[in-house]
Structures are given as C-alpha cells and as structure tokens.
Scaffold this motif. Structure first.
Motif, PDB file in Angstrom:
ATOM      1  N   SER A 183       3.808  60.853  29.445  1.00  0.00           N
ATOM      2  CA  SER A 183       4.238  59.449  28.976  1.00  0.00           C
ATOM      3  C   SER A 183       3.165  58.914  28.114  1.00  0.00           C
ATOM      4  CB  SER A 183       4.755  58.727  30.085  1.00  0.00           C
ATOM      5  OG  SER A 183       6.150  58.850  30.342  1.00  0.00           O
ATOM      6  N   SER A 185       3.410  57.938  25.151  1.00  0.00           N
ATOM      7  CA  SER A 185       3.872  57.146  24.448  1.00  0.00           C
ATOM      8  C   SER A 185       3.968  55.703  25.081  1.00  0.00           C
ATOM      9  CB  SER A 185       5.072  57.360  23.926  1.00  0.00           C
ATOM     10  OG  SER A 185       6.268  57.457  24.719  1.00  0.00           O
ATOM     11  N   GLY A 266       1.800  56.272  37.005  1.00  0.00           N
ATOM     12  CA  GLY A 266       3.055  55.665  36.909  1.00  0.00           C
ATOM     13  C   GLY A 266       4.370  56.586  37.204  1.00  0.00           C
TER      14      GLY A 266
HETATM   15  N1  LIG Z   1      -0.715  52.042  39.190  1.00  0.00           N
HETATM   16  C1  LIG Z   1      -0.741  50.817  38.413  1.00  0.00           C
HETATM   17  O1  LIG Z   1      -1.615  50.093  38.633  1.00  0.00           O
HETATM   18  C2  LIG Z   1       0.164  50.702  36.935  1.00  0.00           C
HETATM   19  C3  LIG Z   1      -0.409  49.778  35.984  1.00  0.00           C
HETATM   20  C4  LIG Z   1       0.269  49.629  34.867  1.00  0.00           C
HETATM   21  C5  LIG Z   1       1.293  50.507  34.567  1.00  0.00           C
HETATM   22  N2  LIG Z   1       1.521  51.529  35.440  1.00  0.00           N
HETATM   23  C6  LIG Z   1       2.651  52.561  35.225  1.00  0.00           C
HETATM   24  O2  LIG Z   1       2.520  53.080  34.177  1.00  0.00           O
HETATM   25  C7  LIG Z   1       3.868  53.420  33.388  1.00  0.00           C
HETATM   26  C8  LIG Z   1       4.058  53.147  32.030  1.00  0.00           C
HETATM   27  O3  LIG Z   1       4.326  51.655  31.677  1.00  0.00           O
HETATM   28  P1  LIG Z   1       4.315  50.875  30.662  1.00  0.00           P
HETATM   29  O4  LIG Z   1       4.965  49.435  30.766  1.00  0.00           O
HETATM   30  O5  LIG Z   1       3.379  51.164  29.802  1.00  0.00           O
HETATM   31  O6  LIG Z   1       5.615  51.989  29.847  1.00  0.00           O
HETATM   32  P2  LIG Z   1       6.166  51.693  28.330  1.00  0.00           P
HETATM   33  O7  LIG Z   1       5.331  51.435  27.615  1.00  0.00           O
HETATM   34  O8  LIG Z   1       7.501  50.634  28.490  1.00  0.00           O
HETATM   35  O9  LIG Z   1       6.668  53.299  28.080  1.00  0.00           O
HETATM   36  C9  LIG Z   1       7.627  53.881  27.514  1.00  0.00           C
HETATM   37  C10 LIG Z   1       7.712  55.118  27.745  1.00  0.00           C
HETATM   38  O10 LIG Z   1       8.036  55.785  29.023  1.00  0.00           O
HETATM   39  C11 LIG Z   1       8.828  56.834  29.090  1.00  0.00           C
HETATM   40  N3  LIG Z   1      10.160  56.293  29.560  1.00  0.00           N
HETATM   41  C12 LIG Z   1      10.358  54.866  29.626  1.00  0.00           C
HETATM   42  N4  LIG Z   1      11.741  55.020  30.467  1.00  0.00           N
HETATM   43  C13 LIG Z   1      11.973  56.173  30.567  1.00  0.00           C
HETATM   44  C14 LIG Z   1      13.139  56.905  31.027  1.00  0.00           C
HETATM   45  N5  LIG Z   1      14.253  56.162  31.630  1.00  0.00           N
HETATM   46  N6  LIG Z   1      13.240  58.097  31.467  1.00  0.00           N
HETATM   47  C15 LIG Z   1      12.038  58.881  30.965  1.00  0.00           C
HETATM   48  N7  LIG Z   1      11.023  58.471  30.182  1.00  0.00           N
HETATM   49  C16 LIG Z   1      10.909  57.079  30.078  1.00  0.00           C
HETATM   50  C17 LIG Z   1       8.793  57.394  27.588  1.00  0.00           C
HETATM   51  O11 LIG Z   1       7.684  58.060  27.419  1.00  0.00           O
HETATM   52  P3  LIG Z   1       7.488  59.553  27.006  1.00  0.00           P
HETATM   53  O12 LIG Z   1       8.641  59.861  26.215  1.00  0.00           O
HETATM   54  O13 LIG Z   1       6.143  59.732  26.560  1.00  0.00           O
HETATM   55  O14 LIG Z   1       7.823  60.050  28.855  1.00  0.00           O
HETATM   56  C18 LIG Z   1       8.728  55.888  26.796  1.00  0.00           C
HETATM   57  O15 LIG Z   1       8.288  55.764  25.627  1.00  0.00           O
HETATM   58  C19 LIG Z   1       4.946  52.634  34.416  1.00  0.00           C
HETATM   59  O16 LIG Z   1       5.367  53.519  35.169  1.00  0.00           O
HETATM   60  C20 LIG Z   1       4.128  51.651  35.073  1.00  0.00           C
HETATM   61  O17 LIG Z   1       4.546  51.332  36.478  1.00  0.00           O
HETATM   62  C21 LIG Z   1       1.038  51.601  36.556  1.00  0.00           C
END
Ligand SMILES: NC(=O)c1ccc[n+]([C@@H]2O[C@H](COP(=O)([O-])OP(=O)(O)OC[C@H]3O[C@@H](n4cnc5c(N)ncnc54)[C@H](OP(=O)(O)O)[C@@H]3O)[C@@H](O)[C@H]2O)c1
Length: 351
Positions: A183, A185, A266
């Motif tokens: 992911s 992007s 994530g």
């Molecule tokens: N563990 C922690 O402490 C922590 C902290 C912050 C964030 N996170 C996690 O990191 C991840 C990314 O979060 P973000 O807010 O940075 O995301 P974001 O910028 O909104 O990411 C969007 C991207 O996620 C993928 N995506 C989104 N919705 C999708 C769907 N329905 N089906 C398939 N792919 C989808 C696509 O990427 P691709 O095409 O590149 O796959 C899309 O371009 C989340 O799961 C979040 O919970 C974890």
C-alpha cells in the motif's frame, strides 16, 4: 433546543451509517472539570476505516460511545474549539488538536499537561494514552495555522511513519538491505519511505496497478511495482500496510530466508488476518520506548524536525478536497471505505 449531531456506523457493516441528533449539553450540565468542545476540522483516510475494521480488537469503539449496542462512532483526528468550560486554563475560544468523534461536539474531562491536556473521562481510562492527549494550539511549537489541513491529514499518520522508520534504524534493519512496503501509495507508507530516504537502504513500494504512476511520482521509492510483480531476492524487511494475505504469502514464497522481518502496520484491504510470520507494529509502544529513551522533549524535538521536513514537501504530493457537515462527511466515509478515492487527493471536513 440547540442540537448536536453524531455520525454512527453499524459495527458489523461499516457501510450502514446514521446521523443522530440530541440536545447539546448546556454550561450548567457540565460537571466540575468538564469542557465542551465544538469539533471544527478533521481529516478522513483509510486509517479511520481501519479503526472501524478492528474497532473491537483495539477498543476504538469505546472512545466516543453513542448509538445502539451494534453501532459506534469512528474516531477522527482534528481540531476543536472550547465552547463551554469549567476549567480556567481552557477558556472558550481555546483551540485544541487531538482524537475526536464524527460529531459536532464532545465533552471531555481535562487534566492539564505542559502542552494541553489528557481526557480523564472514565470510559477512556484504560485506552492507549496517545489517543487521550490533546494539544492546545497556542502551546504547540509545531502548530502553524496555515498548515491545519496537513496536520489533520498527516500528523497522526506521520508519527507512525517516523516511529516505524526509527524502530527499523534502531534495529539495523534486522540485517536487511531492502525495505519492501505495501500500500505504498498510502500516506503512512510514503511518510515512512520519506523517513527512510537517506537511511542507506533500498526502498521498494508495492501498490495497485492503478496507483503505480502516483507512487512513482512521489520520488520517495527506489522502485515501485504493482502487486503482481516479483521483488528482487535480497535480504529484505517487509512493512505491510495492506494486510493482504496473498501479497504476504507471495513475498514469503519468493524471499524465503531472505525475508528478515515481516511487520504488520495496516489493513487498507480491510481483511484482518492473523499470521504468525508477521509482527504487529503498534505506534504507541514505540512512542513509550522513545519517550523513556529521549524524554518527552527530546522526542518532540526530533519529531518536530522530521515533521517540518515532511510538511515542506507533502503539500505538493496530495491536493486537499474540502467538505462540510455530516452528510458530506458520510459521503467521504463511503468513498474511502469503498477504496474509491485517489491517492493524489485527500479529504478534510469542516463541521
Ligand atoms: N499501526 C499503527 O499504529 C498505524 C498508524 C497509522 C496508520 N496505520 C495504518 O496504515 C494504513 C494506511 O492508512 P492511511 O490513512 O495512510 O491510508 P490512505 O492514505 O488513505 O491510503 C490509501 C491507499 O490505501 C489503499 N486502499 C485504500 N482503500 C482500499 C480498499 N478499500 N481496498 C484496497 N486498497 C485500499 C490504496 O493503496 P494501494 O493501492 O497502494 O494498496 C490507497 O491508495 C491503514 O490501514 C492504517 O490503519 C497504522
């Protein structure tokens, strides 16, 4: 009657949402030490969807209880203003940043800190502390009114990016020379790539075919590949933001013993799966470790430096789309949930 609104989602089916209306607490309804906040501006990304997907596991549904037993409020990050207060130091008009409900208002019970306050409401007492801390903007050296959109979108995500990159560096990349990120992007993923830019490792981004061009355009990854392509066989660490079991298995099959570490951060693909081969990265844990190592000020100074470097570039990578009110908030929620949004734009909602 002055009313407040709250957007609740069905915990078992996040596509089912409802706007609830009830009476806004008056000043006389506040207990001693309580403050009424009016939510002002929040961001909404796949991270908020993950709060809903694993809401029961981590306790995300418990921050802002509302609605029926099967419903819950998805938390968002953003700014709010004090509108009624029983706390002298938090006078009406004080602007704060922190973890907020999808609602027009929220009551908190602040315990003051050097940078703002901690909400000590009983129902939040055993939830991770990082989510209970609020910054008062006038006491936050990193606050810049012109960067509020970037802050609501990126600050919680970039803290994870920063801590994750830091943990890898701290562990000498577990003997790997390459970091593979899925992911790629997503904002949290490319924030991590930005933190690793000069760390002496090769950074490979895996993404959906439709997002390859955007991800390449960021200029943060040495190589960008669509999910179905094969990575080079070399000692690697895998940072998984997608939660995809297929991508994980393909990497393990291809890299074998060269996969030195597999870390789950994530679940953008919204399919939680337990896999013994992967370790879960929970940002609050590394935050606690670095607060102990560096002290709160040392950590704030290091993070502040990284954050300024990031925000100086981030405005050019992703454009901000503005929305207003509960109905538009729900439209954005549905689009993000369905994966219909494009990575080159991000959504900010003003209430
Ligand atoms: N563990 C922690 O402490 C922590 C902290 C912050 C964030 N996170 C996690 O990191 C991840 C990314 O979060 P973000 O807010 O940075 O995301 P974001 O910028 O909104 O990411 C969007 C991207 O996620 C993928 N995506 C989104 N919705 C999708 C769907 N329905 N089906 C398939 N792919 C989808 C696509 O990427 P691709 O095409 O590149 O796959 C899309 O371009 C989340 O799961 C979040 O919970 C974890």
């Amino acid at each position: 009657m002055i009313s407040r609104w709250t957007v609740v989602a069905d915990r078992g089916d996040l596509t089912k949402t409802e706007v609830l209306h009830d009476e806004l607490p008056a000043a006389s309804d506040l207990s001693d030490c309580e403050v009424l906040l009016k939510v002002s501006r929040v961001g909404l990304t796949a991270n908020n969807v993950t709060y809903g997907v694993i809401g029961d596991l981590i306790g995300y549904w418990r921050f802002f209880p509302a609605g029926g037993d099967d419903q819950g409020v998805v938390p968002v990050w953003g700014f709010a203003d004090v509108v009624e207060s029983t706390v002298d130091a938090l006078a009406p008009g004080t602007r704060v940043y922190g973890y907020l409900p999808m609602a027009s208002h929220v009551v908190v019970r602040p315990k003051l800190t050097s940078s703002g306050f901690v909400d000590t409401a009983d129902h939040r007492a055993d939830l991770p502390a990082v989510y209970n801390s609020y910054l008062v903007t006038s006491q936050d050296p990193a606050y810049d009114a012109a960067l509020e959109d970037l802050q609501v979108l990126y600050r919680p995500l970039f803290l994870t990016s920063f801590l994750l990159a830091d943990q890898l560096t701290d562990n000498a990349f577990h003997g790997a020379r390459t970091v593979v990120i899925s992911s790629a992007s997503s904002k949290t993923a490319f924030g991590t790539a930005q933190c690793l830019k000069n760390a002496g490792v090769r950074v490979v981004g895996l993404t959906s075919p439709r997002n390859v061009a955007f991800t390449e355009g960021l200029g943060l990854y040495d190589t960008v590949l669509p999910y179905n392509a094969s990575v080079d066989v070399e000692p690697s660490v895998y940072l998984d933001f997608s939660g995809s079991a297929d991508v994980r298995s393909a990497l393990h099959d291809r890299l074998g013993d060269d996969l030195k570490k597999d870390i789950s951060i994530g679940l953008t693909h919204q399919a939680p799966s337990q896999d013994q081969r992967s370790e879960f990265f929970f940002a609050p844990d590394q935050l606690r470790k670095r607060t102990a190592d560096w002290g709160a000020d040392g950590l704030a100074q290091r993070f502040g430096e990284a954050w300024r470097g990031f925000t100086a570039q981030a405005g050019g990578w992703v454009s901000v789309v503005r929305h207003t009110g509960p109905e538009e908030l729900i439209d954005v929620w549905q689009a993000v949930l369905a994966g219909e949004t494009n990575p080159d734009s991000a959504d900010v909602i003003t209430f």
